[in-house]
Design a protein around this motif. Structure first.
Motif: not given
Length: 175
Positions: A61-66, A68-70, A105-109
């Protein structure tokens, strides 16, 4: 025009997609720089680009942490230019999974406090045969639970290259 293609890849499909994006844009006469967000030591000046294509896979359920940090670290610079987010997931391969793929995508945003100008849900791939027993069971019974695909059928690429090409052309020519 200069375009940054920033991506994260875990099993290789998003890296393949990032390479496709770069090649397609270069063939259209666009200057492209590809940046792997996992390379934390590489310097990058986002201000040097007119547009950015951002690509990352979804796992658990997540995009990679690196990745999202970017996005969070470069949020201000990215907001100042047109951006295209390519969210790569198996859910995007099936009509029944589109809503859930959009939720990722919404959660990542929300976590990164950044939303791209445009978003494309890109179907990923199954690297069957490279997973251990428990990974295969999770893939079969959780990830692909309601979809018409059996992991025992072997590796399968769901990415729609024609749809991706069409979205890239629209993004590159948009005002």
């Amino acid at each position: 025009m200069t375009v940054l293609v920033a991506y994260a890849s875990l099993e290789g499909q998003t890296g393949k997609i990032a390479g496709f994006v770069a090649d397609h844009l270069r063939q259209a006469g666009v200057a492209v720089e590809v940046f792997d967000t996992a390379d934390k030591t590489a310097p990058l000046d986002v201000d040097g680009f007119e547009r950015a294509v951002l690509a990352a896979p979804v796992h658990e359920r997540r995009h990679p942490l690196t990745f999202e940090v970017f996005l969070g670290a470069h949020r201000t610079e990215l907001e100042a230019r047109p951006t295209l987010m390519l969210s790569v997931s198996l859910n995007a391969a099936f009509a029944e999974g589109q809503a859930e793929a959009q939720e990722y995508v919404t959660e990542m945003e929300m976590r990164a406090r950044f939303a791209a100008t445009r978003t494309l849900l890109v179907p990923g791939a199954v690297q069957a045969g490279s997973y251990e027993y428990f990974e295969t069971q999770i893939l079969r019974h959780v990830v692909l639970r309601d979809f018409d695909y059996d992991v025992s059928d072997g590796p399968k690429e769901f990415t729609d290259w024609a749809a991706l090409r069409q979205e890239l052309d629209a993004f590159a020519t948009a005002p």
